[in-house]
Design an enzyme around this catalytic site. Sequence first.
Site, PDB file in Angstrom:
ATOM      1  N   ASP A 170     -11.328  -4.849   2.725  1.00  0.00           N
ATOM      2  CA  ASP A 170     -12.276  -3.765   2.488  1.00  0.00           C
ATOM      3  C   ASP A 170     -13.727  -4.238   2.592  1.00  0.00           C
ATOM      4  O   ASP A 170     -14.615  -3.453   2.932  1.00  0.00           O
ATOM      5  CB  ASP A 170     -12.036  -3.133   1.122  1.00  0.00           C
ATOM      6  CG  ASP A 170     -10.771  -2.282   1.090  1.00  0.00           C
ATOM      7  OD1 ASP A 170     -10.325  -1.865   2.169  1.00  0.00           O
ATOM      8  OD2 ASP A 170     -10.246  -2.030  -0.006  1.00  0.00           O
ATOM      9  N   ASP A 172      -8.459  -3.910  -5.004  1.00  0.00           N
ATOM     10  CA  ASP A 172      -7.177  -3.451  -4.480  1.00  0.00           C
ATOM     11  C   ASP A 172      -6.072  -4.295  -5.097  1.00  0.00           C
ATOM     12  O   ASP A 172      -6.210  -5.520  -5.218  1.00  0.00           O
ATOM     13  CB  ASP A 172      -7.132  -3.571  -2.954  1.00  0.00           C
ATOM     14  CG  ASP A 172      -6.284  -2.480  -2.315  1.00  0.00           C
ATOM     15  OD1 ASP A 172      -5.186  -2.213  -2.837  1.00  0.00           O
ATOM     16  OD2 ASP A 172      -6.718  -1.894  -1.313  1.00  0.00           O
ATOM     17  N   ASP A 189     -10.569   0.453   7.553  1.00  0.00           N
ATOM     18  CA  ASP A 189      -9.293  -0.220   7.775  1.00  0.00           C
ATOM     19  C   ASP A 189      -8.165   0.755   7.471  1.00  0.00           C
ATOM     20  O   ASP A 189      -8.284   1.650   6.657  1.00  0.00           O
ATOM     21  CB  ASP A 189      -9.170  -1.524   6.984  1.00  0.00           C
ATOM     22  CG  ASP A 189      -9.231  -1.348   5.478  1.00  0.00           C
ATOM     23  OD1 ASP A 189      -9.640  -0.269   5.019  1.00  0.00           O
ATOM     24  OD2 ASP A 189      -8.875  -2.293   4.755  1.00  0.00           O
ATOM     25  N   SER A 228     -14.642   8.777   0.674  1.00  0.00           N
ATOM     26  CA  SER A 228     -13.434   7.954   0.460  1.00  0.00           C
ATOM     27  C   SER A 228     -13.473   6.683   1.288  1.00  0.00           C
ATOM     28  O   SER A 228     -12.494   6.304   1.937  1.00  0.00           O
ATOM     29  CB  SER A 228     -12.169   8.756   0.792  1.00  0.00           C
ATOM     30  OG  SER A 228     -12.106   9.946   0.051  1.00  0.00           O
ATOM     31  N   ASP A 229     -14.627   6.013   1.268  1.00  0.00           N
ATOM     32  CA  ASP A 229     -14.797   4.811   2.076  1.00  0.00           C
ATOM     33  C   ASP A 229     -14.068   3.626   1.459  1.00  0.00           C
ATOM     34  O   ASP A 229     -13.478   3.721   0.375  1.00  0.00           O
ATOM     35  CB  ASP A 229     -16.282   4.506   2.265  1.00  0.00           C
ATOM     36  CG  ASP A 229     -16.596   3.993   3.665  1.00  0.00           C
ATOM     37  OD1 ASP A 229     -15.767   3.244   4.218  1.00  0.00           O
ATOM     38  OD2 ASP A 229     -17.660   4.357   4.199  1.00  0.00           O
ATOM     39  N   ASP A 230     -14.122   2.492   2.153  1.00  0.00           N
ATOM     40  CA  ASP A 230     -13.322   1.339   1.755  1.00  0.00           C
ATOM     41  C   ASP A 230     -13.879   0.569   0.566  1.00  0.00           C
ATOM     42  O   ASP A 230     -13.136  -0.132  -0.123  1.00  0.00           O
ATOM     43  CB  ASP A 230     -13.191   0.382   2.948  1.00  0.00           C
ATOM     44  CG  ASP A 230     -12.510   1.053   4.134  1.00  0.00           C
ATOM     45  OD1 ASP A 230     -11.348   1.447   3.984  1.00  0.00           O
ATOM     46  OD2 ASP A 230     -13.154   1.199   5.176  1.00  0.00           O
ATOM     47  N   GLY A 258     -10.968 -13.420 -13.420  1.00  0.00           N
ATOM     48  CA  GLY A 258      -9.992 -12.347 -13.312  1.00  0.00           C
ATOM     49  C   GLY A 258      -9.520 -11.863 -14.659  1.00  0.00           C
ATOM     50  O   GLY A 258     -10.141 -12.131 -15.698  1.00  0.00           O
ATOM     51  N   HIS A 259      -8.402 -11.154 -14.638  1.00  0.00           N
ATOM     52  CA  HIS A 259      -7.846 -10.594 -15.870  1.00  0.00           C
ATOM     53  C   HIS A 259      -6.337 -10.510 -15.721  1.00  0.00           C
ATOM     54  O   HIS A 259      -5.819 -10.241 -14.631  1.00  0.00           O
ATOM     55  CB  HIS A 259      -8.422  -9.202 -16.140  1.00  0.00           C
ATOM     56  CG  HIS A 259      -7.995  -8.619 -17.455  1.00  0.00           C
ATOM     57  ND1 HIS A 259      -8.368  -9.161 -18.662  1.00  0.00           N
ATOM     58  CD2 HIS A 259      -7.215  -7.551 -17.742  1.00  0.00           C
ATOM     59  CE1 HIS A 259      -7.840  -8.442 -19.658  1.00  0.00           C
ATOM     60  NE2 HIS A 259      -7.138  -7.467 -19.115  1.00  0.00           N
ATOM     61  N   CYS A 283       0.815  -1.217   0.000  1.00  0.00           N
ATOM     62  CA  CYS A 283       0.000   0.000   0.000  1.00  0.00           C
ATOM     63  C   CYS A 283       0.844   1.261   0.000  1.00  0.00           C
ATOM     64  O   CYS A 283       0.310   2.368  -0.130  1.00  0.00           O
ATOM     65  CB  CYS A 283      -0.942  -0.015   1.206  1.00  0.00           C
ATOM     66  SG  CYS A 283      -2.297  -1.195   1.005  1.00  0.00           S
TER      67      CYS A 283
END
Length: 352
Positions: free
Chosen positions: A95, A72, A231, A53-55, A143-144, A21
């Site tokens: 999150d 994320d 978090d 700006s929440d999770d 996914g990708h 992060c």
Amino acid sequence: MNDTDTAAEPRLTSLSHGGGCGCKIAPGVLSELLRAAPALPVPPDLLVGTATSDDAAVWRLNDEQALVATTDFFMPIVDDPHDFGRIAATNAISDVYAMGGRPIMALALVGMPISVLSRTTIGRILEGGAAACAAAGIPVAGGHTIDSVEPIYGLVALGLVHPDRVRKNAGARPGDVLVLGKPLGTGILSAALKKGQLDPAGYAEMIATTTKLNTPGPDLAAVEGVHALTDVTGFGLAGHALEMARGSGCDLRIDWDRVPVMSIVRGLLGRGFVTGASGRNWDSYGAAVDLPQGFADHERALLTDPQTSGGLLVSCAATAVDEVLSIFARHDFQTAAVIGEATAGAGRLVIR
């Protein structure tokens, strides 16, 4: 490169300009970018969007269910590919827990320099991510992938929550008590690791905290006295506490000597191990933080240290503190601690 020739590969952390992060865009820059986006009408079923700006985003499906959706991803914070995958996946799933939700499935986001890393190494990253998802009881359902210059891994994580149990980062009330679920210091440990100065015990502590799923989230959201939940990740404790303060329209006051810190972190701080992200964080929001006289620069670096897969920050009524700490203990979060309180104010953070 041979598909299984891992001996000739560079360290994963040497391929990334910032790990975990800590590679987030600085909060001040991010705010400018988001301000440039056009304002669109907010549908009534969008319970949580970008306003505070929440999770994660939350969309009401019906009277009993809301969908929690988040994503994320980041570059390597450690060199072991399996550990990198576990950390990145754990961080993404967090999150969902931070909104009070229970995860239901994930999609993998994979960008890898396929001419630099072997398929064996890339496969181990994916296995690590799948292991974290299995620990959360969810499948990786798709996914990708892309060929990228730097290795990138993460998830889209989806979960469900009752609309009445959504816990935002913007519900703190004056008189609330603040509880932090995990100790600080992952950015500092990662800085030492990247320079080859983190011993095995320090590495084990780092892996233990960054791969620990924030499973108390749904149980905390079920407590009536829990008013806000988030978090602590890339913007550091100060940044995410400020988001809570601003969104809630009150001040947060943190007693610095009560904040849990991983065992060897302050020793590493004394040797100069800090991340560039901690300085960028302070430059972005430091004007809204009141520090006590004589607060040392290295302590400020810890206050703004980017946390990868960090702990839950809870704002709850004083009458709910014992239940909150009991929930953390039941989920084996033994270092969870009361660290301060919310007071009337205009959205500042006060360290005392």
